[in-house]
Design a protein around this motif. Sequence first.
Motif, mmCIF file in Angstrom:
data_model
loop_
_atom_site.group_PDB
_atom_site.id
_atom_site.type_symbol
_atom_site.label_atom_id
_atom_site.label_comp_id
_atom_site.label_asym_id
_atom_site.label_seq_id
_atom_site.Cartn_x
_atom_site.Cartn_y
_atom_site.Cartn_z
ATOM 1 N N MET A 124 -16.487 9.906 22.305
ATOM 2 C CA MET A 124 -15.841 8.605 22.160
ATOM 3 C C MET A 124 -15.944 7.789 23.448
ATOM 4 S SD MET A 124 -14.787 7.994 19.150
ATOM 5 C CE MET A 124 -14.234 8.732 17.609
ATOM 6 N N ALA A 125 -15.730 8.450 24.575
ATOM 7 C CA ALA A 125 -15.826 7.752 25.859
ATOM 8 C C ALA A 125 -17.237 7.226 26.089
ATOM 9 C CB ALA A 125 -15.415 8.678 26.989
ATOM 10 N N THR A 126 -18.211 7.919 25.536
ATOM 11 C CA THR A 126 -19.611 7.526 25.708
ATOM 12 C C THR A 126 -19.937 6.248 24.953
ATOM 13 O OG1 THR A 126 -20.298 9.837 26.014
ATOM 14 C CG2 THR A 126 -22.007 8.263 25.387
ATOM 15 N N GLN A 164 -17.980 9.092 34.934
ATOM 16 C CA GLN A 164 -19.388 9.442 35.096
ATOM 17 C C GLN A 164 -20.299 8.336 34.580
ATOM 18 O OE1 GLN A 164 -20.452 13.145 33.094
ATOM 19 N NE2 GLN A 164 -22.547 12.446 32.832
ATOM 20 N N LEU A 165 -19.878 7.716 33.485
ATOM 21 C CA LEU A 165 -20.669 6.653 32.861
ATOM 22 C C LEU A 165 -20.331 5.269 33.411
ATOM 23 C CD1 LEU A 165 -20.455 7.926 29.173
ATOM 24 C CD2 LEU A 165 -22.424 8.094 30.710
ATOM 25 N N GLU A 166 -19.429 5.218 34.392
ATOM 26 C CA GLU A 166 -18.997 3.969 35.018
ATOM 27 C C GLU A 166 -18.384 3.014 34.003
ATOM 28 O OE1 GLU A 166 -22.330 2.462 37.260
ATOM 29 O OE2 GLU A 166 -22.056 3.942 38.848
ATOM 30 N N LYS A 167 -17.616 3.578 33.067
ATOM 31 C CA LYS A 167 -16.846 2.780 32.119
ATOM 32 C C LYS A 167 -15.454 2.528 32.698
ATOM 33 C CE LYS A 167 -19.902 3.205 28.652
ATOM 34 N NZ LYS A 167 -19.616 3.922 27.397
ATOM 35 N N PRO A 168 -14.876 1.353 32.473
ATOM 36 C CA PRO A 168 -13.529 1.090 32.990
ATOM 37 C C PRO A 168 -12.486 2.004 32.346
ATOM 38 C CG PRO A 168 -14.270 -0.689 31.554
ATOM 39 C CD PRO A 168 -15.455 0.187 31.776
ATOM 40 N N ILE A 169 -11.532 2.435 33.174
ATOM 41 C CA ILE A 169 -10.433 3.294 32.742
ATOM 42 C C ILE A 169 -9.122 2.580 33.054
ATOM 43 C CG2 ILE A 169 -9.267 5.514 33.044
ATOM 44 C CD1 ILE A 169 -11.980 6.578 34.163
ATOM 45 N N VAL A 170 -8.296 2.375 32.038
ATOM 46 C CA VAL A 170 -7.000 1.723 32.220
ATOM 47 C C VAL A 170 -5.914 2.778 31.986
ATOM 48 C CG1 VAL A 170 -5.502 -0.187 31.552
ATOM 49 C CG2 VAL A 170 -7.999 -0.430 31.358
ATOM 50 N N LEU A 171 -5.073 2.995 32.986
ATOM 51 C CA LEU A 171 -4.040 4.028 32.917
ATOM 52 C C LEU A 171 -2.656 3.394 32.868
ATOM 53 C CD1 LEU A 171 -3.128 7.021 33.066
ATOM 54 C CD2 LEU A 171 -3.219 6.823 35.558
ATOM 55 N N ASP A 172 -1.857 3.839 31.900
ATOM 56 C CA ASP A 172 -0.472 3.390 31.767
ATOM 57 C C ASP A 172 0.441 4.580 32.069
ATOM 58 O OD1 ASP A 172 2.047 2.464 30.929
ATOM 59 O OD2 ASP A 172 1.159 1.188 29.387
ATOM 60 N N PRO A 173 1.096 4.587 33.243
ATOM 61 C CA PRO A 173 1.936 5.722 33.651
ATOM 62 C C PRO A 173 3.344 5.618 33.068
ATOM 63 C CG PRO A 173 1.906 4.129 35.411
ATOM 64 C CD PRO A 173 1.052 3.555 34.303
ATOM 65 N N LYS A 205 -13.036 11.872 33.037
ATOM 66 C CA LYS A 205 -14.211 12.338 33.789
ATOM 67 C C LYS A 205 -15.495 11.765 33.205
ATOM 68 C CE LYS A 205 -12.345 16.759 35.483
ATOM 69 N NZ LYS A 205 -12.422 18.246 35.364
ATOM 70 N N LYS A 206 -15.574 11.765 31.869
ATOM 71 C CA LYS A 206 -16.776 11.250 31.221
ATOM 72 C C LYS A 206 -16.920 9.751 31.422
ATOM 73 C CE LYS A 206 -20.412 12.011 28.684
ATOM 74 N NZ LYS A 206 -21.506 12.903 29.167
ATOM 75 N N ALA A 207 -15.829 9.019 31.247
ATOM 76 C CA ALA A 207 -15.874 7.571 31.450
ATOM 77 C C ALA A 207 -16.241 7.231 32.889
ATOM 78 C CB ALA A 207 -14.526 6.952 31.088
ATOM 79 N N GLN A 243 -5.952 11.846 40.250
ATOM 80 C CA GLN A 243 -6.872 12.620 41.076
ATOM 81 C C GLN A 243 -8.141 12.977 40.311
ATOM 82 O OE1 GLN A 243 -6.362 12.848 44.302
ATOM 83 N NE2 GLN A 243 -4.462 11.732 43.893
ATOM 84 N N THR A 244 -8.043 13.100 38.994
ATOM 85 C CA THR A 244 -9.223 13.383 38.175
ATOM 86 C C THR A 244 -10.225 12.236 38.264
ATOM 87 O OG1 THR A 244 -7.991 14.751 36.602
ATOM 88 C CG2 THR A 244 -10.049 13.778 35.815
ATOM 89 N N SER A 245 -9.731 11.027 38.073
ATOM 90 C CA SER A 245 -10.558 9.819 38.176
ATOM 91 C C SER A 245 -9.642 8.656 38.513
ATOM 92 C CB SER A 245 -11.280 9.522 36.857
ATOM 93 O OG SER A 245 -12.107 10.581 36.461
ATOM 94 N N HIS A 246 -9.893 8.006 39.624
ATOM 95 C CA HIS A 246 -9.072 6.851 39.965
ATOM 96 C C HIS A 246 -9.234 5.794 38.868
ATOM 97 C CE1 HIS A 246 -8.780 7.653 44.589
ATOM 98 N NE2 HIS A 246 -8.305 8.632 43.850
#
Length: 269
Positions: free
Chosen positions: A57-59, A88-97, A84-86, A115-118
């Motif tokens: 899905m991340a791909t 690696q593929l330089e896809k944007p990651i949006v985190l809601d803590p 990690k996959k996103a 720490q896994t992926s900023h």
Amino acid sequence: MNITKESVYHLIEKVRSGNPLVHNITNYVVMNNTANALLALGASPVMAHALEEVEDMATIAGALVVNVGTLDTKWVASMKKAMKKADQLEKPIVLDPVGAGATSFRNQVINELIQTSHPTVLRGNSSEIIAVYDHSKKTRGVDSSDPSDTALETAGLLNQNLDSVICISGAVDYIVDKGRIAEVHNGHELMAKVTGMGCTSTAIIGAFTAVHSDYFEATTAAMALMGVAGQLAAVSAKGPGTLQLHLLDKLHNITKEEFLDTVKLKINH
């Protein structure tokens, strides 16, 4: 480019025409709300958390949204694998803590995810943003009693440490990145009476980051749209229930004229 009302609306049109696929690993409470909001906006949501498929899905997705609202150990493994996959593929990651500072387990998971992926973008209320930076700060969970500007200094520090765009939501939304601060003075107090409004903002940020590589501008546009749509929806709403209905309608049918007439943006360099 300099952010203007017109350039923000251009990004709204870009999401509508681009129909980005947004991969969400989110919480049970808001799955329906956020999926419908993305559809109304013109994006395509996929809600997938199975460990066996998150990499695929991340791909194929344009962006990954990770929301820790209803934590589960199995989901955490999926979140890490997808991030990690996103990354690696330089896809944007949006985190809601969601609920950062409420429990030691939640703090631990949020820290492990970072720490896994900023994340490309980190969005939370003032209490959550402060708790992400300083785990000793205790909160009530998802509710923040502090004005959003109380987390501005912390947001700047997190931006430096993580190289992530930091978004503080509240009565005024602040977006912080490399000395730039955007302020969105829209929204309505009734929005606080509907669960998942912050989570919906996070999902919408995912859609905008999928189509625009200046993530500060993308996040600002997403928060501006959410604030304006909520403000306009409140005009017709009779309470929290109908606010949700009118919000979805407004995300879908907002016009350039009403957006430009309503949005209140301030950009500080």
